[in-house]
Write a protein that holds these residues in place. Structure first.
Motif, PDB file in Angstrom:
ATOM      1  N   HIS A   1      31.278  12.084  56.318  1.00 38.15           N
ATOM      2  CA  HIS A   1      32.253  12.396  55.276  1.00 38.15           C
ATOM      3  C   HIS A   1      32.524  13.895  55.298  1.00 38.15           C
ATOM      4  CE1 HIS A   1      33.474  11.709  50.777  1.00 38.15           C
ATOM      5  NE2 HIS A   1      34.500  11.955  51.556  1.00 38.15           N
ATOM      6  N   ALA A   2      33.689  14.300  55.821  1.00 31.58           N
ATOM      7  CA  ALA A   2      33.999  15.724  55.960  1.00 31.58           C
ATOM      8  C   ALA A   2      34.348  16.369  54.632  1.00 31.58           C
ATOM      9  CB  ALA A   2      35.140  15.919  56.957  1.00 31.58           C
ATOM     10  N   THR A   3      35.114  15.669  53.797  1.00 32.17           N
ATOM     11  CA  THR A   3      35.509  16.206  52.494  1.00 32.17           C
ATOM     12  C   THR A   3      36.000  15.099  51.586  1.00 32.17           C
ATOM     13  OG1 THR A   3      36.898  17.834  51.343  1.00 32.17           O
ATOM     14  CG2 THR A   3      37.896  16.664  53.171  1.00 32.17           C
ATOM     15  N   SER A   4      35.883  15.356  50.278  1.00 28.24           N
ATOM     16  CA  SER A   4      36.460  14.452  49.275  1.00 28.24           C
ATOM     17  C   SER A   4      37.606  15.140  48.545  1.00 28.24           C
ATOM     18  CB  SER A   4      35.385  14.012  48.276  1.00 28.24           C
ATOM     19  OG  SER A   4      34.802  15.146  47.639  1.00 28.24           O
ATOM     20  N   ASP A   5      38.170  16.172  49.146  1.00 26.68           N
ATOM     21  CA  ASP A   5      39.287  16.924  48.572  1.00 26.68           C
ATOM     22  C   ASP A   5      40.381  15.964  48.098  1.00 26.68           C
ATOM     23  OD1 ASP A   5      41.548  18.542  48.096  1.00 26.68           O
ATOM     24  OD2 ASP A   5      40.932  19.991  49.607  1.00 26.68           O
ATOM     25  N   HIS A   6      40.631  15.976  46.785  1.00 26.35           N
ATOM     26  CA  HIS A   6      41.571  15.016  46.208  1.00 26.35           C
ATOM     27  C   HIS A   6      43.004  15.218  46.680  1.00 26.35           C
ATOM     28  CE1 HIS A   6      38.862  13.920  42.519  1.00 26.35           C
ATOM     29  NE2 HIS A   6      38.237  13.853  43.673  1.00 26.35           N
ATOM     30  N   ARG A   7      43.319  16.400  47.166  1.00 26.39           N
ATOM     31  CA  ARG A   7      44.704  16.660  47.594  1.00 26.39           C
ATOM     32  C   ARG A   7      45.117  15.793  48.775  1.00 26.39           C
ATOM     33  NH1 ARG A   7      44.836  22.719  49.117  1.00 26.39           N
ATOM     34  NH2 ARG A   7      42.795  22.120  49.966  1.00 26.39           N
ATOM     35  N   ILE A   8      44.171  15.450  49.632  1.00 24.88           N
ATOM     36  CA  ILE A   8      44.552  14.738  50.858  1.00 24.88           C
ATOM     37  C   ILE A   8      44.710  13.231  50.647  1.00 24.88           C
ATOM     38  CG2 ILE A   8      43.541  16.498  52.350  1.00 24.88           C
ATOM     39  CD1 ILE A   8      41.194  14.650  52.863  1.00 24.88           C
ATOM     40  N   ILE A   9      44.270  12.735  49.494  1.00 24.47           N
ATOM     41  CA  ILE A   9      44.457  11.304  49.200  1.00 24.47           C
ATOM     42  C   ILE A   9      45.129  11.087  47.845  1.00 24.47           C
ATOM     43  CG2 ILE A   9      42.623  10.351  50.651  1.00 24.47           C
ATOM     44  CD1 ILE A   9      40.794  10.453  48.188  1.00 24.47           C
ATOM     45  N   GLY A  10      45.715  12.146  47.308  1.00 23.26           N
ATOM     46  CA  GLY A  10      46.301  12.073  45.974  1.00 23.26           C
ATOM     47  C   GLY A  10      47.473  11.123  45.849  1.00 23.26           C
ATOM     48  N   ARG A  11      48.131  10.806  46.962  1.00 25.93           N
ATOM     49  CA  ARG A  11      49.268   9.892  46.910  1.00 25.93           C
ATOM     50  C   ARG A  11      48.967   8.581  47.628  1.00 25.93           C
ATOM     51  NH1 ARG A  11      55.507  11.825  47.046  1.00 25.93           N
ATOM     52  NH2 ARG A  11      54.835  12.637  45.056  1.00 25.93           N
ATOM     53  N   ALA A  12      47.694   8.186  47.627  1.00 26.36           N
ATOM     54  CA  ALA A  12      47.314   6.940  48.308  1.00 26.36           C
ATOM     55  C   ALA A  12      47.965   5.713  47.689  1.00 26.36           C
ATOM     56  CB  ALA A  12      45.793   6.795  48.302  1.00 26.36           C
ATOM     57  N   TRP A  13      48.309   5.779  46.425  1.00 27.12           N
ATOM     58  CA  TRP A  13      48.979   4.642  45.786  1.00 27.12           C
ATOM     59  C   TRP A  13      50.347   4.389  46.408  1.00 27.12           C
ATOM     60  CZ3 TRP A  13      53.613   6.130  43.702  1.00 27.12           C
ATOM     61  CH2 TRP A  13      53.763   7.486  43.431  1.00 27.12           C
ATOM     62  N   TYR A  14      50.908   5.421  47.083  1.00 30.67           N
ATOM     63  CA  TYR A  14      52.223   5.311  47.717  1.00 30.67           C
ATOM     64  C   TYR A  14      52.059   5.328  49.238  1.00 30.67           C
ATOM     65  CZ  TYR A  14      57.068   6.752  48.822  1.00 30.67           C
ATOM     66  OH  TYR A  14      58.337   6.852  49.340  1.00 30.67           O
ATOM     67  N   TYR A  15      51.612   6.446  49.797  1.00 31.36           N
ATOM     68  CA  TYR A  15      51.388   6.541  51.239  1.00 31.36           C
ATOM     69  C   TYR A  15      50.507   7.751  51.535  1.00 31.36           C
ATOM     70  CZ  TYR A  15      54.411  10.591  51.503  1.00 31.36           C
ATOM     71  OH  TYR A  15      54.923  11.838  51.327  1.00 31.36           O
ATOM     72  N   ILE A  16      49.779   7.682  52.646  1.00 31.73           N
ATOM     73  CA  ILE A  16      49.048   8.810  53.197  1.00 31.73           C
ATOM     74  C   ILE A  16      49.089   8.676  54.717  1.00 31.73           C
ATOM     75  CG2 ILE A  16      47.481   9.442  51.320  1.00 31.73           C
ATOM     76  CD1 ILE A  16      45.414   7.521  52.438  1.00 31.73           C
ATOM     77  N   GLU A  17      49.184   9.816  55.414  1.00 27.60           N
ATOM     78  CA  GLU A  17      49.239   9.796  56.868  1.00 27.60           C
ATOM     79  C   GLU A  17      48.319  10.881  57.417  1.00 27.60           C
ATOM     80  OE1 GLU A  17      50.729   7.566  58.558  1.00 27.60           O
ATOM     81  OE2 GLU A  17      52.138   6.702  57.128  1.00 27.60           O
ATOM     82  N   VAL A  18      47.773  10.658  58.614  1.00 28.61           N
ATOM     83  CA  VAL A  18      46.919  11.647  59.259  1.00 28.61           C
ATOM     84  C   VAL A  18      47.311  11.769  60.728  1.00 28.61           C
ATOM     85  CG1 VAL A  18      45.083   9.944  59.733  1.00 28.61           C
ATOM     86  CG2 VAL A  18      44.533  12.393  59.674  1.00 28.61           C
ATOM     87  N   PHE A  19      47.319  13.004  61.251  1.00 33.17           N
ATOM     88  CA  PHE A  19      47.696  13.268  62.636  1.00 33.17           C
ATOM     89  C   PHE A  19      46.713  14.256  63.247  1.00 33.17           C
ATOM     90  CE2 PHE A  19      51.546  12.253  60.311  1.00 33.17           C
ATOM     91  CZ  PHE A  19      52.196  11.351  61.142  1.00 33.17           C
ATOM     92  N   ALA A  20      46.117  13.886  64.372  1.00 34.72           N
ATOM     93  CA  ALA A  20      45.245  14.808  65.099  1.00 34.72           C
ATOM     94  C   ALA A  20      46.093  15.717  65.976  1.00 34.72           C
ATOM     95  CB  ALA A  20      44.254  14.035  65.960  1.00 34.72           C
ATOM     96  N   ASP A  21      45.717  16.985  66.034  1.00 37.01           N
ATOM     97  CA  ASP A  21      46.418  17.914  66.907  1.00 37.01           C
ATOM     98  C   ASP A  21      46.200  17.502  68.365  1.00 37.01           C
ATOM     99  OD1 ASP A  21      47.614  20.939  66.761  1.00 37.01           O
ATOM    100  OD2 ASP A  21      46.424  20.631  68.585  1.00 37.01           O
ATOM    101  N   PRO A  22      47.232  17.556  69.209  1.00 36.68           N
ATOM    102  CA  PRO A  22      47.076  17.098  70.595  1.00 36.68           C
ATOM    103  C   PRO A  22      46.277  18.045  71.492  1.00 36.68           C
ATOM    104  CG  PRO A  22      49.293  17.925  70.246  1.00 36.68           C
ATOM    105  CD  PRO A  22      48.631  17.901  68.900  1.00 36.68           C
ATOM    106  N   VAL A  23      46.050  19.283  71.038  1.00 35.70           N
ATOM    107  CA  VAL A  23      45.370  20.276  71.871  1.00 35.70           C
ATOM    108  C   VAL A  23      44.017  20.680  71.300  1.00 35.70           C
ATOM    109  CG1 VAL A  23      45.521  22.579  72.874  1.00 35.70           C
ATOM    110  CG2 VAL A  23      47.577  21.143  72.743  1.00 35.70           C
TER     111      VAL A  23
END
Length: 200
Positions: free
Chosen positions: A141-163
């Motif tokens: 568990h890296a973080t529970s920062d609420h900002r990154i899942i604050g809109r889970a009721w609608y949508y959330i997306e995650v993207f890894a940097d390619p480099v």
């Protein structure tokens, strides 16, 4: 057609989207992928992530996103396949028991590194960013920062940097970036909130 009838027809069609399908002939024919994945009516949204460096390794999320009697979000599951989706194993070690809306991405810079953005019980600080360093065998568990899942009721997306394998982006009400494997986050600049897609 009345509005209520249109909504009912859309709902009925949505319920039938109950599985992952696979084609081996450039999309001419499709077969339903099962062998360890849940299927049938009532299955929630299913998401797919594939390793760029080894496409036989695949990850599927199922976020049924229901609530138990205590109001906790439950029903989400994560699965991994090592053989192009022929068979699937549920991933659990290090992940929260209650999982709702999720997003998952595989690092192109290091295929062993997988990021999973998971909605979970806020009272337990169980939601947030989870990271695997061994292709989904175990998670931390890296973080529970609420900002990154604050809109889970609608949508959330995650993207890894390619480099950069430790750089990862999250989209929701805000766009955020982490350069330390998902532990600390800074806001991306933009014209307004409500970020849906990212071009890296």
């Amino acid at each position: 057609m009345e509005h209520e009838e249109i909504v009912k027809k859309i709902d009925e069609q949505a319920i039938k989207i109950d599985a992952i399908y696979k084609s081996v002939d450039a999309g001419k024919n499709w077969t339903k992928v099962e062998n360890g994945l849940p299927s049938g009516e009532g299955i929630g949204r299913m998401g797919l992530a594939i390793s760029d460096n080894n496409p036989e390794v695949m990850y599927v999320l199922v976020d049924n996103r229901t609530q138990d009697e205590s109001g906790n979000v439950v029903g989400g599951e994560l699965f991994r396949s090592n053989n192009s989706g022929e068979t699937w194993v549920k991933m659990e070690k290090g992940l929260p028991k209650e999982m709702g809306k999720m997003a998952i991405t595989v690092s192109r810079a290091n295929s062993e590194k997988v990021y999973a953005l998971i909605e979970s019980d806020f009272t337990k600080e169980a939601g947030g960013m989870y990271v695997s360093e061994n292709a989904g065998k175990t998670w931390s568990h890296a973080t529970s920062d609420h900002r990154i899942i604050g809109r889970a009721w609608y949508y959330i997306e995650v993207f890894a940097d390619p480099v950069e394998e430790n750089t990862v982006y999250v989209l929701g009400a805000a766009g955020l970036k982490s350069a330390d494997g998902g532990k600390a986050w800074t806001n991306l600049s933009g014209t307004h909130g409500d970020y849906h897609q990212l071009w890296i």
